[in-house]
Each structure stands twice: as C-alpha cells, then as structure tokens.
Design a protein around this motif. Structure first.
Motif, PDB file in Angstrom:
ATOM      1  N   HIS A   1     -16.512  38.977  14.068  1.00 51.75           N
ATOM      2  CA  HIS A   1     -17.349  38.491  12.971  1.00 51.75           C
ATOM      3  C   HIS A   1     -16.940  39.027  11.598  1.00 51.75           C
ATOM      4  N   GLU A   2     -16.386  40.230  11.566  1.00 53.88           N
ATOM      5  CA  GLU A   2     -16.082  40.859  10.279  1.00 53.88           C
ATOM      6  C   GLU A   2     -14.637  40.686   9.825  1.00 53.88           C
ATOM      7  N   ILE A   3     -13.731  40.382  10.727  1.00 55.11           N
ATOM      8  CA  ILE A   3     -12.316  40.222  10.357  1.00 55.11           C
ATOM      9  C   ILE A   3     -11.836  38.795  10.632  1.00 55.11           C
ATOM     10  N   LEU A   4     -11.931  38.349  11.868  1.00 52.62           N
ATOM     11  CA  LEU A   4     -11.366  37.045  12.241  1.00 52.62           C
ATOM     12  C   LEU A   4     -12.093  35.874  11.592  1.00 52.62           C
ATOM     13  N   GLU A   5     -13.423  35.884  11.611  1.00 59.76           N
ATOM     14  CA  GLU A   5     -14.180  34.752  11.064  1.00 59.76           C
ATOM     15  C   GLU A   5     -14.013  34.598   9.555  1.00 59.76           C
ATOM     16  N   PRO A   6     -14.182  35.671   8.747  1.00 61.79           N
ATOM     17  CA  PRO A   6     -14.007  35.505   7.295  1.00 61.79           C
ATOM     18  C   PRO A   6     -12.614  35.032   6.907  1.00 61.79           C
ATOM     19  N   LEU A   7     -11.605  35.391   7.694  1.00 59.66           N
ATOM     20  CA  LEU A   7     -10.227  35.008   7.391  1.00 59.66           C
ATOM     21  C   LEU A   7      -9.813  33.720   8.115  1.00 59.66           C
ATOM     22  N   SER A   8     -10.764  33.124   8.858  1.00 55.43           N
ATOM     23  CA  SER A   8     -10.518  31.845   9.568  1.00 55.43           C
ATOM     24  C   SER A   8      -9.247  31.910  10.413  1.00 55.43           C
ATOM     25  N   LEU A   9      -9.166  32.939  11.264  1.00 52.27           N
ATOM     26  CA  LEU A   9      -7.954  33.146  12.063  1.00 52.27           C
ATOM     27  C   LEU A   9      -8.077  32.656  13.503  1.00 52.27           C
ATOM     28  N   GLN A  10      -9.302  32.297  13.942  1.00 51.31           N
ATOM     29  CA  GLN A  10      -9.469  31.925  15.353  1.00 51.31           C
ATOM     30  C   GLN A  10      -8.551  30.781  15.766  1.00 51.31           C
ATOM     31  N   SER A  11      -8.386  29.804  14.884  1.00 51.68           N
ATOM     32  CA  SER A  11      -7.627  28.610  15.254  1.00 51.68           C
ATOM     33  C   SER A  11      -6.118  28.845  15.353  1.00 51.68           C
ATOM     34  N   ILE A  12      -5.623  29.955  14.814  1.00 45.82           N
ATOM     35  CA  ILE A  12      -4.162  30.198  14.853  1.00 45.82           C
ATOM     36  C   ILE A  12      -3.801  31.414  15.698  1.00 45.82           C
ATOM     37  N   LEU A  13      -4.743  31.912  16.496  1.00 46.72           N
ATOM     38  CA  LEU A  13      -4.481  33.124  17.277  1.00 46.72           C
ATOM     39  C   LEU A  13      -3.325  32.949  18.253  1.00 46.72           C
ATOM     40  N   GLN A  14      -3.136  31.720  18.767  1.00 47.16           N
ATOM     41  CA  GLN A  14      -2.054  31.497  19.733  1.00 47.16           C
ATOM     42  C   GLN A  14      -0.741  31.084  19.076  1.00 47.16           C
ATOM     43  N   SER A  15      -0.736  30.932  17.751  1.00 46.39           N
ATOM     44  CA  SER A  15       0.485  30.517  17.042  1.00 46.39           C
ATOM     45  C   SER A  15       1.434  31.700  16.866  1.00 46.39           C
ATOM     46  N   PRO A  16       2.734  31.504  17.068  1.00 48.06           N
ATOM     47  CA  PRO A  16       3.699  32.582  16.798  1.00 48.06           C
ATOM     48  C   PRO A  16       3.690  32.942  15.312  1.00 48.06           C
ATOM     49  N   VAL A  17       3.811  34.203  15.010  1.00 48.84           N
ATOM     50  CA  VAL A  17       3.745  34.661  13.622  1.00 48.84           C
ATOM     51  C   VAL A  17       4.827  34.014  12.765  1.00 48.84           C
ATOM     52  N   ASP A  18       6.014  33.796  13.337  1.00 51.14           N
ATOM     53  CA  ASP A  18       7.115  33.257  12.536  1.00 51.14           C
ATOM     54  C   ASP A  18       7.002  31.751  12.272  1.00 51.14           C
ATOM     55  N   THR A  19       5.917  31.121  12.730  1.00 46.30           N
ATOM     56  CA  THR A  19       5.715  29.695  12.455  1.00 46.30           C
ATOM     57  C   THR A  19       4.605  29.452  11.436  1.00 46.30           C
ATOM     58  N   LEU A  20       4.013  30.512  10.913  1.00 42.75           N
ATOM     59  CA  LEU A  20       2.854  30.381  10.023  1.00 42.75           C
ATOM     60  C   LEU A  20       3.261  29.957   8.618  1.00 42.75           C
ATOM     61  N   SER A  21       2.334  29.272   7.936  1.00 43.72           N
ATOM     62  CA  SER A  21       2.541  28.930   6.530  1.00 43.72           C
ATOM     63  C   SER A  21       2.313  30.170   5.673  1.00 43.72           C
ATOM     64  N   GLY A  22       2.590  30.064   4.370  1.00 41.46           N
ATOM     65  CA  GLY A  22       2.416  31.210   3.477  1.00 41.46           C
ATOM     66  C   GLY A  22       0.990  31.716   3.447  1.00 41.46           C
ATOM     67  N   GLY A  23       0.013  30.790   3.360  1.00 43.39           N
ATOM     68  CA  GLY A  23      -1.393  31.191   3.323  1.00 43.39           C
ATOM     69  C   GLY A  23      -1.852  31.799   4.626  1.00 43.39           C
ATOM     70  N   GLU A  24      -1.407  31.235   5.759  1.00 47.05           N
ATOM     71  CA  GLU A  24      -1.784  31.780   7.070  1.00 47.05           C
ATOM     72  C   GLU A  24      -1.204  33.179   7.251  1.00 47.05           C
ATOM     73  N   LEU A  25       0.044  33.351   6.857  1.00 44.03           N
ATOM     74  CA  LEU A  25       0.703  34.654   6.989  1.00 44.03           C
ATOM     75  C   LEU A  25       0.000  35.702   6.122  1.00 44.03           C
ATOM     76  N   GLN A  26      -0.432  35.293   4.945  1.00 44.63           N
ATOM     77  CA  GLN A  26      -1.145  36.219   4.058  1.00 44.63           C
ATOM     78  C   GLN A  26      -2.453  36.692   4.704  1.00 44.63           C
ATOM     79  N   ARG A  27      -3.199  35.756   5.301  1.00 45.58           N
ATOM     80  CA  ARG A  27      -4.477  36.120   5.921  1.00 45.58           C
ATOM     81  C   ARG A  27      -4.262  37.033   7.130  1.00 45.58           C
ATOM     82  N   VAL A  28      -3.204  36.780   7.890  1.00 49.48           N
ATOM     83  CA  VAL A  28      -2.898  37.638   9.034  1.00 49.48           C
ATOM     84  C   VAL A  28      -2.524  39.043   8.552  1.00 49.48           C
TER      85      VAL A  28
END
Length: 590
Positions: free
Chosen positions: A432-459
């Motif tokens: 609730h305090e880290i994953l939800e505010p950063l909207s990371l649930q939907s990309i948890l299974q994505s490889p880090v090296d495939t993320l966009s700039g904004g997704e990588l920043q949030r991770v």
C-alpha cells in the motif's frame, strides 16, 4: 460503448490458468467471448462482452481492462488493433501560438503528435484495413482541423519534431555536435541557438559522449534550426536545469511568433510560461485517451490539477492537487538526524565545496541549482559512490541512493529486483505504501531491461525507499514522470520521511515539485563546470528568494495556491523585484 483492452506485454497465458476464459459468464454459456489468439495472448470480443469485470479481477497479471465509454466517444480517432489502445480527439495547431498538451503518460499525447506530424494515418477505429484520406477528411469536414489534415494528407507540410526519448540519437548519428547541427541549419539561426542553449563549448564533442542534458539541448537546437511549417516538441525539460528550461522556452516563444508550435510538457511552470492554450488529455493510461478542445493555459492547468473539466462535465481524478502555502513557515521543531560534514572534491576542471549542515528527522531537504554546479557530485560523495578530498560522512549513517542516470542492466523481473532490496515485499504496508502509489503492480512480471523511462524511474524510486536507511538521496526523481506521477511521488516521499522519521534529500529541477516537497532547501551556486558551492540549508522563503533572484524570475500564486512564473517585465514582476520578494508576496501567505 465499451472497449476491452488486453495489455500484450503483461498477458502471460502460459504462466496462468487462463482465468479470463474459465470465469467468463458468457464463455460458460457457450459464447466465444474470450479466447487465446494466434499470438498466445487473450482475445476479447467487445461485441459479446457484458462488462461484468470478472476477468479483470481474476487475471493474475492485471493484463485486462474493460471500460464503458460515453456515447459521444463512439468513434475513435485512432485505435491500435483489436483490444488495443484507443485515442479520441486531436489537438489543434494555431498559427502564431504555442499549443500545449497536458496529460498522463500513456494517454495518447505522442500518438496525437504522430498523427498531426504525418507519421501516422488515423484509422478512425477501423484497424482491419487502411482508411482512405477521403474518409478521414469527411469525418473532419466543418471542423478546425479539416484544412490542416488536408495539407497533411497531401504531404505539403514540412514538420520538425523533437522526440520524447532522445537516447536513440547517438544510435542513428555518429560524429560531432557541429556535424549534426550543420545538417539541420535551414533557418540560418544556428549561431543564435547555440549561444542561447550554451552549446558553444561542446560543439566538437562526439554525440555518443554527451550527457542527458547536453543531448536534450542538442535535440532542441536541431529541431528549432529546421525551416518547417509546424514544430512539435515532445518534452523539452528532462535533464535540463531551470536556467536551461527558461532559455529553451524563450527560444520557442520567439519561433511561435512565426510558425505554429505544439508542445507536450509535464513541467507545469514551464508549460504555464510557454503555452498560449492547452489541450487536456484524460482517460486511462494504455487503455483510452481523450484530447479536449483548447483551453486557456491558466484554466486548463487548474482544471487538470483539480481533476474536473467543467466544460466537458468530466471528473477524471478522485482528488485535486493542492499546493500548500508554506513560504513563510517558521523554523521546524524537528530534531537533527544527519550531520553533513564540510566536504570538498577537486577534478581536473571542476571544484566542489560544501560547508556542511544538518538534515532533520522527518524532513525532506530540497536541492536546487544549475547543471554543472556539483549537485550530483554532492550526492555521490554522501553516498560514498565517490570519495571526497576532504571530509567524510559518519560511517554509522545508513544511506540509500537513487542516481540521476538509471541503468536497466538486469533481465530479472521488477518483482525479483525489488525483493532483493527488501524483506518486506509481501507485507501489506509495502503493497500500500510503495507499490500502489508508484503504480508498479501491473509491471511486476516485466523484465527490468524492457521498461520505459518513466517505468524505470518509478522502479528506481521504489528500490531506493525499500532499503532500511537513515538518509535517502533521490537525484532527479521527476525525470520522465507525468504530472500525476510527480504528485504521487511527492506525497510518497513526504509520507516516508515523516512516517519513519528519516531524512530525505531530493535533487530536482521541477520548481513545482521542490515547492511541494521541501521543508528547507540547499542552493548550489558558482560557475557551471568550473566551481560550485552549496549554500544553506535555508528556510524555504530565504532559499527560494536567493535562487530566484539569481535566475531573475519572480513567482506568484493564483487563487488555487499554484505557483506561477510572472511574465518578464510585467507589473507584478517589476513590483516583486522592487520589494526583493521573488518568491511570493508576504501578504499572499498571511
């Protein structure tokens, strides 16, 4: 009108039990509402779907969205295939004006730019076969866009585009900056652009050796140097300091007097200063986006921050963004937590001096100043990434550090990467305090090296805040984030500091973010690339006055509390300068 979206990058039919098919009520009655397509991904029939939402809840990878739309959104401007993203509406370029587009990432702003620049032909929602220009023009007959799209169809307009992601430039061009800019110098304005963007000293540098800020300025200069009928600039501020942002804004304003300019921008201070009108983009990222008709820049930004579009009678956000009037807040009663020692570091051409100070428990300390003053070097010295020549941090202080430039150099999933940073990943607090505010649930299974700039920043922000530390250092956390993501990050960082009674140091060039997040600030001064000194920490009012005076810019607040840059040499600008009040009137906050 209902649209069904399957996010192909999140759909992993081989890893799940095809819950979307098993639990679908229509499938149970014999209809083929949900199936697995030839690409191995879920396929949903929008005609048969009843919108029950069961598949959305049952999908373990959050790969499905079903959205009911108003009747007026029956005909999309463009849609990316079956179960793909749909865009409704387009911005309208205006001669002699800067048209802004404001909206979340994934809402269709770049798609709109591609259509208006002739890179993408709108398919009007018919993706089975190419739509003829005659049919497209028939749809827009009688609208302000008809004449413009007619010229696009005939390919008689020359378009200059500055892309959102500039990382690809070194991949398609080799040589020096001078070589690149010579190929784009069609207006004879290159010397003026080079001087205003301070590229003189690096003209002979190879493109593949440039920093993010240098590459951004080269991309802006290359776009503005072309002799085009229309100019599109997709995010000019990433990696630029506030001085460079204002210089670029002035160049664009001068160009707009001759040619229409369309700009996509998330820095509200710069957009407010730069644009004449704005189109607000709303909807659900990666699902559908709606581009509104043009609004006055003040009205458009305020409506976007409020989350309610009065003319459209649409509320697209549950809460509004509120700017606290804290410019005259007196000294805090917080206790000192981290002592920053006096530090110095000397390189061949640059020297940094830090006088030292303290950061308090529960405090967010903002750091501002021009590029090349040593802010990132200061962060590296504190985090022991680099060793200072004099002074050293207390080794007992635990430090977590997010660097300015983030490398996606691992193929592990986002979930596994974050699990390596914390043992609390499965706790409800972390969810609730880290994953939800950063909207990371939907990309948890994505490889880090495939993320966009904004997704990588949030991770990267999540990873930094996941570690147990006394001092957290975040270098440019706003880069590649849209306005709503910046607001969420601001709240997350403040809550993290106060909830855990830790110290957080934030380096950023977004004045709005610094204004919202900081209790005190450090101001870096000196000569870029040669010498830098850290002054402070100051209370917000004193530090911002000092910084804005050097910038020769004054700020005011409107009725919503939102800080706005005064037009240069306007009555308010001259009045505040005469009072020595660069950071709001005293009367405004009392």
């Amino acid at each position: 009108m209902r649209i069904a979206i399957v996010h192909k990058d999140r759909c992993h039919a081989k890893k799940c039990g095809t819950e979307c098919i098993i639990y679908c009520p229509r499938v149970r009655t014999g209809d083929e509402t949900v199936s697995i397509g030839e690409d191995g991904k879920a396929l949903i029939s929008e005609e048969l779907c009843v919108g029950c939402g069961i598949c959305i809840k049952k999908c373990p990878f959050d790969a499905i969205d079903i959205v009911s739309l108003p009747e007026e959104l029956e005909h999309p401007t463009h849609r990316y295939g079956k179960n793909g993203f749909a865009l409704y509406g387009l911005p309208i370029p205006v001669q002699g004006k800067v048209t802004g587009i404001l909206g979340a990432n994934g809402i269709g702003k770049s798609t709109a730019v591609k259509i208006l620049s002739g890179q993408l032909r709108p398919n009007l929602g018919s993706f089975d076969s190419e739509v003829a220009w005659e049919e497209i023009l028939k749809r827009y007959t009688g609208t302000e866009l008809f004449d413009y799209l007619q010229t696009v169809s005939k390919k008689t307009k020359k378009i200059a585009v500055k892309p959102q992601y500039i990382d690809f430039i070194p991949k398609v061009f080799t040589g020096t900056i001078r070589d690149l800019l010579k190929t784009t110098d069609e207006r004879g304005k290159l010397p003026e652009l080079v001087s205003a963007l301070r590229l003189d000293a690096i003209l002979e540098h190879e493109i593949n050796t440039l920093s993010g800020g240098e590459l951004q300025r080269v991309a802006i200069a290359a776009c503005l140097a072309r002799n085009a009928d229309l100019y599109f600039l997709d995010e000019i501020t990433p990696f630029l300091d506030i001085y460079q942002r204002i210089s670029a804004a002035k160049l664009i304003r001068e160009l707009a007097a001759e040619k229409p300019v369309v700009i996509v921008e998330h820095d509200l201070a710069i957009l407010d200063m730069l644009a004449d009108t704005v189109h607000v983009g709303y909807g659900k990222p990666a699902v559908f986006g709606v581009i509104t008709r043009p609004k006055g820049v003040r009205v458009g930004i305020n409506q976007y921050l409020e989350g309610y579009l009065a003319e459209e009678n649409v509320r697209f956000r549950d809460s509004q963004v509120v700017f606290e009037k804290r410019a005259h807040e007196k000294g805090s009663k917080r206790e000192d937590l981290v002592e920053v020692p006096a530090l110095s570091k000397k390189y061949d051409t640059f020297h940094l001096t830090v006088s030292g100070g303290t950061i308090r428990a529960g405090e967010v300390l903002g750091v501002i100043g021009a590029n090349g003053m040593g802010k990132s070097t200061f962060a590296k010295l504190l985090a022991s990434v680099e060793k200072p020549d004099t002074g050293s941090m207390d080794s007992k202080i635990r430090i977590s550090y997010k660097p300015q430039y983030i490398k996606a150099d691992t193929t592990v999933s986002v979930e596994m990467y974050l699990r390596s940073c914390t043992t609390k990943f499965d706790s409800s607090y972390y969810q609730h305090e880290i994953l939800e505010p950063l909207s990371l649930q939907s990309i948890l299974q994505s490889p880090v090296d495939t993320l966009s700039g904004g997704e990588l920043q949030r991770v990267a922000i999540a990873a930094c805040l996941s570690r147990d530390a006394d001092l957290y250092i975040l270098d440019e956390p706003s880069a590649h984030l849209d306005v709503e993501q910046r607001v969420k990050v601001t709240r997350l960082i403040k809550r993290h500091a106060e909830g855990k009674a830790v110290a957080i140091l934030v380096i950023d060039h977004d004045i709005y973010l610094i204004d919202m997040i900081s209790e005190r600030i450090l101001v870096f001064e000196g000569e870029p690339g040669i010498a830098g000194t850290a002054a402070g920490p100051f209370e917000m009012r004193d530090g911002m006055n000092r910084f804005l005076k050097a910038l020769d810019v004054t700020f005011r607040r409107d009725q919503t509390g939102r800080p706005r840059i005064n037009k240069p040499d306007s009555f308010l600008d001259r009045d505040q300068k005469s009072r020595g009040e660069y950071y709001y009137y005293a009367a405004e906050d009392e």
